[in-house]
Design a protein around this motif. Structure first.
Motif, PDB file in Angstrom:
ATOM      1  N   ARG A  54       0.920  -1.093   0.041  1.00 39.20           N
ATOM      2  CA  ARG A  54      -0.044  -0.082  -0.053  1.00 39.20           C
ATOM      3  C   ARG A  54       0.952   1.260   0.037  1.00 39.20           C
ATOM      4  NH1 ARG A  54      -2.249  -3.566   3.945  1.00 39.20           N
ATOM      5  NH2 ARG A  54      -4.091  -4.373   3.340  1.00 39.20           N
ATOM      6  N   GLY A  55       0.205   2.531  -0.726  1.00 38.16           N
ATOM      7  CA  GLY A  55       1.029   3.467  -0.677  1.00 38.16           C
ATOM      8  C   GLY A  55       0.870   4.336   0.635  1.00 38.16           C
ATOM      9  N   ASP A  56       2.118   4.970   1.108  1.00 39.10           N
ATOM     10  CA  ASP A  56       2.104   5.795   2.095  1.00 39.10           C
ATOM     11  C   ASP A  56       2.302   7.238   1.529  1.00 39.10           C
ATOM     12  OD1 ASP A  56       2.129   3.352   3.846  1.00 39.10           O
ATOM     13  OD2 ASP A  56       4.351   3.343   3.008  1.00 39.10           O
ATOM     14  N   ILE A  57       1.546   8.106   2.236  1.00 38.54           N
ATOM     15  CA  ILE A  57       1.590   9.613   1.853  1.00 38.54           C
ATOM     16  C   ILE A  57       2.477  10.424   2.760  1.00 38.54           C
ATOM     17  CG2 ILE A  57       0.150  11.590   1.452  1.00 38.54           C
ATOM     18  CD1 ILE A  57      -2.313   9.844   1.414  1.00 38.54           C
ATOM     19  N   VAL A  58       3.217  11.203   1.905  1.00 40.85           N
ATOM     20  CA  VAL A  58       4.166  11.991   2.678  1.00 40.85           C
ATOM     21  C   VAL A  58       3.830  13.411   2.430  1.00 40.85           C
ATOM     22  CG1 VAL A  58       6.680  12.737   2.819  1.00 40.85           C
ATOM     23  CG2 VAL A  58       6.275  10.226   2.626  1.00 40.85           C
ATOM     24  N   LEU A  59       3.700  14.267   3.349  1.00 35.39           N
ATOM     25  CA  LEU A  59       3.133  15.531   3.119  1.00 35.39           C
ATOM     26  C   LEU A  59       4.329  16.618   3.518  1.00 35.39           C
ATOM     27  CD1 LEU A  59      -0.496  15.430   4.503  1.00 35.39           C
ATOM     28  CD2 LEU A  59       0.414  15.468   1.916  1.00 35.39           C
ATOM     29  N   GLY A  60       4.563  17.526   2.668  1.00 36.30           N
ATOM     30  CA  GLY A  60       5.598  18.667   2.886  1.00 36.30           C
ATOM     31  C   GLY A  60       5.004  19.576   3.537  1.00 36.30           C
ATOM     32  N   ASN A  61       5.628  20.390   4.533  1.00 37.08           N
ATOM     33  CA  ASN A  61       4.905  21.609   5.116  1.00 37.08           C
ATOM     34  C   ASN A  61       6.249  22.299   5.361  1.00 37.08           C
ATOM     35  OD1 ASN A  61       3.922  24.009   6.297  1.00 37.08           O
ATOM     36  ND2 ASN A  61       2.471  22.719   7.809  1.00 37.08           N
ATOM     37  N   PRO A  62       6.796  23.284   4.296  1.00 39.74           N
ATOM     38  CA  PRO A  62       7.870  23.813   4.567  1.00 39.74           C
ATOM     39  C   PRO A  62       8.058  25.290   5.058  1.00 39.74           C
ATOM     40  CG  PRO A  62       7.298  24.106   2.161  1.00 39.74           C
ATOM     41  CD  PRO A  62       6.383  23.255   2.946  1.00 39.74           C
ATOM     42  N   GLU A  63       6.835  25.746   5.432  1.00 43.32           N
ATOM     43  CA  GLU A  63       6.792  27.240   5.735  1.00 43.32           C
ATOM     44  C   GLU A  63       7.260  27.209   7.357  1.00 43.32           C
ATOM     45  OE1 GLU A  63       5.866  29.590   3.854  1.00 43.32           O
ATOM     46  OE2 GLU A  63       4.821  28.203   2.082  1.00 43.32           O
ATOM     47  N   ASP A  64       7.706  28.684   7.481  1.00 38.02           N
ATOM     48  CA  ASP A  64       8.096  28.919   8.874  1.00 38.02           C
ATOM     49  C   ASP A  64       6.778  29.482   9.573  1.00 38.02           C
ATOM     50  OD1 ASP A  64      10.775  28.179   9.020  1.00 38.02           O
ATOM     51  OD2 ASP A  64      11.232  29.929   7.535  1.00 38.02           O
ATOM     52  N   PRO A  65       6.650  29.588  10.943  1.00 36.45           N
ATOM     53  CA  PRO A  65       5.688  29.857  11.559  1.00 36.45           C
ATOM     54  C   PRO A  65       5.009  31.189  11.415  1.00 36.45           C
ATOM     55  CG  PRO A  65       7.256  28.674  13.183  1.00 36.45           C
ATOM     56  CD  PRO A  65       7.997  29.036  11.683  1.00 36.45           C
ATOM     57  N   ASP A  66       5.870  32.402  10.974  1.00 36.14           N
ATOM     58  CA  ASP A  66       5.412  33.586  10.805  1.00 36.14           C
ATOM     59  C   ASP A  66       4.591  33.565   9.574  1.00 36.14           C
ATOM     60  OD1 ASP A  66       7.269  33.078   8.847  1.00 36.14           O
ATOM     61  OD2 ASP A  66       8.199  34.844   8.889  1.00 36.14           O
ATOM     62  N   SER A  67       4.173  32.501   8.680  1.00 35.70           N
ATOM     63  CA  SER A  67       3.496  32.400   7.593  1.00 35.70           C
ATOM     64  C   SER A  67       2.560  31.403   7.690  1.00 35.70           C
ATOM     65  CB  SER A  67       4.160  32.573   6.269  1.00 35.70           C
ATOM     66  OG  SER A  67       4.978  31.518   6.360  1.00 35.70           O
ATOM     67  N   GLU A  68       2.852  30.326   8.420  1.00 40.45           N
ATOM     68  CA  GLU A  68       1.992  28.999   8.711  1.00 40.45           C
ATOM     69  C   GLU A  68       2.012  28.785  10.195  1.00 40.45           C
ATOM     70  OE1 GLU A  68      -0.575  26.578   8.821  1.00 40.45           O
ATOM     71  OE2 GLU A  68       0.071  26.775   6.454  1.00 40.45           O
ATOM     72  N   PRO A  69       0.988  29.211  10.951  1.00 37.75           N
ATOM     73  CA  PRO A  69       0.958  28.739  12.265  1.00 37.75           C
ATOM     74  C   PRO A  69       1.071  27.310  12.730  1.00 37.75           C
ATOM     75  CG  PRO A  69      -1.087  30.425  11.464  1.00 37.75           C
ATOM     76  CD  PRO A  69      -0.316  29.785  10.469  1.00 37.75           C
ATOM     77  N   SER A  70       0.840  26.474  12.049  1.00 36.96           N
ATOM     78  CA  SER A  70       0.892  25.183  12.529  1.00 36.96           C
ATOM     79  C   SER A  70       2.319  24.458  12.065  1.00 36.96           C
ATOM     80  CB  SER A  70      -0.293  24.294  11.759  1.00 36.96           C
ATOM     81  OG  SER A  70      -0.129  24.152  10.300  1.00 36.96           O
ATOM     82  N   ALA A  71       2.993  25.403  11.454  1.00 36.12           N
ATOM     83  CA  ALA A  71       4.335  24.859  11.095  1.00 36.12           C
ATOM     84  C   ALA A  71       5.327  24.971  12.266  1.00 36.12           C
ATOM     85  CB  ALA A  71       4.754  25.488   9.651  1.00 36.12           C
ATOM     86  N   VAL A  72       6.500  24.337  11.605  1.00 37.15           N
ATOM     87  CA  VAL A  72       7.642  24.095  12.702  1.00 37.15           C
ATOM     88  C   VAL A  72       8.773  25.055  12.017  1.00 37.15           C
ATOM     89  CG1 VAL A  72       9.475  22.792  13.807  1.00 37.15           C
ATOM     90  CG2 VAL A  72       7.272  21.994  13.671  1.00 37.15           C
ATOM     91  N   THR A  73       9.603  25.773  12.654  1.00 36.51           N
ATOM     92  CA  THR A  73      10.728  26.616  12.009  1.00 36.51           C
ATOM     93  C   THR A  73      11.507  25.755  11.237  1.00 36.51           C
ATOM     94  OG1 THR A  73      10.794  28.079  13.812  1.00 36.51           O
ATOM     95  CG2 THR A  73      12.706  28.009  12.608  1.00 36.51           C
ATOM     96  N   GLY A  74      11.805  26.066   9.925  1.00 37.41           N
ATOM     97  CA  GLY A  74      12.495  25.341   9.098  1.00 37.41           C
ATOM     98  C   GLY A  74      11.721  24.202   7.993  1.00 37.41           C
ATOM     99  N   GLY A  75      10.624  23.893   8.679  1.00 36.35           N
ATOM    100  CA  GLY A  75       9.579  22.912   7.909  1.00 36.35           C
ATOM    101  C   GLY A  75       9.617  21.794   8.400  1.00 36.35           C
TER     102      GLY A  75
END
Length: 486
Positions: free
Chosen positions: A283-304
């Motif tokens: 079965r295929g596994d999904i990898v999602l990338g969230n490269p944003e920093d917290p100042d522009s994406e509240p749920s993100a982690v610094t550095g992505g």
């Protein structure tokens, strides 16, 4: 015109990496290979490199695609073909700001054994409709790519941007590849982006199967295909911004069915995605990338960061989900503002052990100190698959200063801005094609890093090449390698 140049890679995920393909039956040695991305059928997968900012016959940002053909020794820049709308047999003509090649994908749409190249030009003018967009299929053959057919735009409007993103896969399980194409559906409503599912079969005369329309509720949706549930039907992950928001990312999952796509839930926030079988359970596994920093994406982690959502029989697991950052134990380096870890993703079995591995681009990675500061030099992290899924054991951190990687890390190179995993040299290992969008600013460059058992990439046979080696201009403002397919 404001150019919408993107350095993310939806295409790292346009092929179903890590899952066994459905080969075409062949009975003669001269028969085409049936491999995805093998445009000339010789058994070696090829790589299409987008150059949407290329000048063609004096027309700036008209756009080109450079196709580098594969060989036993990997990609050979000397064996290449450059395609534009001025190429004989390709519909249309090169015009200023078309951005032909802004998106590329590969699939055997007419099922003749040769993979075809699908090219998007979201800023193509149609009649009086500026930015209506177009999608062209360039047909594979024993002689390579030749001739093209336009995919009919179901709704030609000013600003419809047909071809904004493209995913090629068999979503209905009937053995005929389909195209999922995102576009803006209603010019009176700037948030009305849609996904069109255009079913196969596709013919050179322009006929297709039925067309369905879906509304993911995402602005400028980026499409990623893969078999998450492990059946014969490809599924679709749609990533992008929430409507009326410049910052908040999201991802929506559509399950492939015999009758088309069925919306099956919202996933974690993400800007990029890739799908492959990291734990070899079919079965295929999904990898999602969230490269944003917290100042522009509240749920993100610094550095992505990246999220792994494992596939089960019904689709994405609701409980088996893991997040990683560069601060996760075993992941090389550390999270820093602006790294953009997860901006590019590619999945393939680089070490040939049966488990798909993951390549993560961080084109904003910065090195050095105040005396020698290399801002946005870029890096790629390789993480291994295993029976328990993605593991940080044996992780590899790649820069241009790594052993066997050609070049030297320099400020602004953005190494790892776009990634593609595909077995070019036909040795059973996935090879990594990586882009440094601003190498030799603003030319850009490509790296071919063959897979290897211990290091996940070859320290002796890797190579790099610039746009000039493919007959392209170096004055493209970093658009070389905006997208990859093969």
């Amino acid at each position: 015109m404001k150019h919408s140049l993107r350095t993310t890679t939806a295409l790292a995920a346009l092929t179903i990496a890590g899952l066994a393909p459905l080969p075409l039956a062949t009975t003669a040695s001269a028969a085409p290979s049936g491999l995805s991305g093998d445009f000339n059928g010789d058994g070696y997968r090829d790589v299409a490199i987008a150059a949407p900012a290329a000048t063609v016959s004096g027309k700036k940002w008209a756009g080109q695609v450079a196709v580098v053909y594969g060989t036993k020794s990997g990609l050979d820049p000397a064996k290449h073909k450059v395609i534009s709308q001025n190429t004989a047999g390709i519909p249309g003509s090169a015009e200023t700001d078309d951005e032909f090649g802004d998106q590329v994908a590969a699939a055997d749409l007419d099922r003749d054994g040769y993979s075809d190249l699908i090219v998007g030009a979201q800023h193509e003018k149609s009649g009086a409709a500026e930015d209506a967009g177009t999608v062209v299929v360039v047909w594979g053959s024993a002689a390579g790519l030749s001739g093209g057919t336009t995919v009919k735009n179901p709704q030609t409007l000013y600003g419809s941007y047909f071809g904004l993103s493209i995913a090629a896969a068999d979503f209905t399980g009937d053995g005929r590849p389909d195209l999922a194409i995102s576009a803006q559906s209603d010019s009176a409503n700037p948030s009305s982006y849609r996904v069109r599912l255009i079913r196969g079969p596709f013919t050179r005369s322009g006929s297709t199967g039925a067309v369905s329309t879906y509304s993911p509720g995402i602005d400028r949706p980026v499409l990623t295909a893969g078999r998450v549930s492990g059946d014969t039907k490809a599924d679709l992950v749609v990533t992008g911004r929430k409507p009326d928001s410049d910052d908040l990312a999201t991802a929506v999952y559509y399950k492939g069915t015999a009758s088309g796509l069925s919306r099956a839930g919202t996933l974690r926030p993400a800007a990029t995605a890739a799908i492959g079988d990291l734990d070899k359970d079919g079965r295929g596994d999904i990898v999602l990338g969230n490269p944003e920093d917290p100042d522009s994406e509240p749920s993100a982690v610094t550095g992505g960061r990246i999220h792994v959502i494992y596939g089960i029989g019904s689709g994405p697991s609701a409980s088996r989900r893991v997040s990683y950052t560069q601060n996760t134990a075993g992941v090389p380096d550390s999270s820093e503002t602006g790294d953009r870890f997860g901006q590019a993703l590619a999945i393939g079995d680089f070490d040939k052990n049966g488990y798909a591995d993951l390549a993560v681009g961080a084109p904003g990675e910065t090195f050095g100190d105040d005396s020698h500061y290399l801002s946005s030099a870029g890096a790629v992290t390789l993480l291994r698959g295993s029976a328990s899924g993605l593991t940080t054991t044996g992780a590899v951190f790649l820069t241009q200063d790594s052993t066997g990687v050609p070049g030297v890390s320099e400020a602004g190179d953005s190494f790892g801005s776009t990634l593609l995993a595909s077995d070019v040299n036909h040795d059973g290992r996935a090879d990594l094609t990586a882009i440094g969008a601003q190498e030799n600013d603003p030319a850009g460059a490509a790296w071919f890093l063959p897979g290897a058992a211990t290091t996940l990439y070859s320290t002796t046979t890797s190579k790099t090449f610039a746009p000039t080696s493919l007959g392209l201009s170096t004055a493209q403002g970093g658009a070389f390698g905006t997208d990859l397919a093969g």
